[in-house]
Design an enzyme around this catalytic site. Sequence first.
Site, short mmCIF file in Angstrom:
data_model
loop_
_atom_site.label_atom_id
_atom_site.label_comp_id
_atom_site.label_asym_id
_atom_site.label_seq_id
_atom_site.Cartn_x
_atom_site.Cartn_y
_atom_site.Cartn_z
CG HIS A 131 -20.11 25.31 46.12
ND1 HIS A 131 -20.89 26.44 46.20
CD2 HIS A 131 -20.01 24.88 47.39
CE1 HIS A 131 -21.24 26.67 47.44
NE2 HIS A 131 -20.72 25.74 48.20
CG ASP A 161 -22.25 28.42 44.04
OD1 ASP A 161 -21.95 27.31 43.56
OD2 ASP A 161 -22.25 28.66 45.26
CB SER A 255 -23.16 25.11 50.61
OG SER A 255 -22.16 26.02 50.93
#
Length: 513
Positions: A131, A161, A255
């Site tokens: 993402h 992911d 992230s």
Amino acid sequence: MKKIGATLLAAIVGGAIAVGGFKLFENKQMDNMTFEERQKVYYANNPGEEILSSTGNPDFTQAAAAVTPGVVHIQVTMTSRGSRGGGSGSPFDMFEEFFGVPQQRGQARPQTASGSGVIISPDGYIVTNNHVVEEADKIEVVLTDKRKFEAKVIGRDPNFDLALIKVNANNLPIVKLGNSDNVQIGEWVLAVGYPLGLQSTVTAGIISAKGRRIGILDEPTQGRGYGNMGQQEQMISNAVESFLQTDAVINRGNSGGALVNARGELVGINSAIASPTGTYAGYGFAIPINLAKKIVDDFKEFGSVKRGYVGVTFTEINDALRAEKGIDDVNGLYVRDVLKGGAAEAAGLKPGDILTKIEGRVIYSTPDLQEYVARLRPGDKVKITYKRDGKEKDVSLTLKGEEAKAKTEDDKPSASATEIFNKLGASFVPASDARKKELGINSGVVVSQVHRGGVFEYFGVERGLVITEVNGKPVNNVDDVESALGSTRRDIVRITGVPEKGSTVQFNVPLRY
């Protein structure tokens, strides 16, 4: 003397040729190595001081110094396609939208956002989250020494992911791959990344839990984003979640960054936070590195993930299932169906069997099976222990590929609307006509009470919030709410609310956490 000089010169030239030839051979061999094998060669040639795990008063200075140079800042330029919404908010932490940061519509225009990544090979391979880069038109990587490189995507997969990107550079600092299977609950860990637009940042905490399945990769999506739902809603299927949970501080921008142990070894890739506000609230989640190793190796070799499938649909054992089927087992996965032509059918598994172990490891929940199988490829063999008629048996399965893919029981409702309503732990009253007019809405109920121990309390949903839709259906009273809860899928309730005029929040509430 001339003879000695000629002999010496010949020896030097011969040695140089030999070294050069060895280097060519070594580089050729490196191309066929996994990232873990590459790192073994790297550390064999570049031995460093062993970093010891902290005891007594924790001291993470060595681990932080070793890891920080290998964690990079990823800056992305993308064209807004409407799936994520406009505005200046970073899209990179999935729970930012998952728990209700306001979504705003914007016109298509170039936008920038940022995340983190971890260098795992000195020739420029970097692992990050899918993402972080999935909508990128341009990816720029910035090292701690301020060097900048443009990166290209080697492979990415939303079901895990994870993404692998590469920059054109050599002799880069790397983060040593660890073993996430050896991570213990309560063990000290560091989160390293670039949160909230800051420079390289290190935070410390412990492993709070393992094998967490939080439903974020299963949530419905529109297009490629994780934002608003629409008529072209799709389901991300076959997602694998077995997160490491940590209380090390993780925020937007973390992230794709590193979760490392006190020895400076990479044990996870930071991916999400659970928060009602979009900022840190005590719960962070990282993808175990033992799963990530296989995925990034697949990206490098094939450009995509090569998955093996068991070929069953199953349900986690719970009180309701025990009562329904008259079984005594507390742990395990109850086989609902066996896919025709799949690995399980070929091995003799049948509906009603209970999967109890995989390679001798007890199966407590879905992630225990999914994560282990996800590390394998079609054609790999795996030993499954199952129970039939009260007796345990072992069987060897040969995993099959995409043709044997099967949907799980997660595609079906897991509870009745009344059960879900009670689990939410909230009371609702119809929004008055005056309140609807004030907010500019046509439907709505007000959260009048939040009960202790319920899901709403756990995730910080507050009294007074006006909810206009549940699972995409307008609600005007309690009956509407309960009716809409009947369409809950994958244990995730989708809620649209209006906290104030001109502001809409959309968030998903997982029933399992």
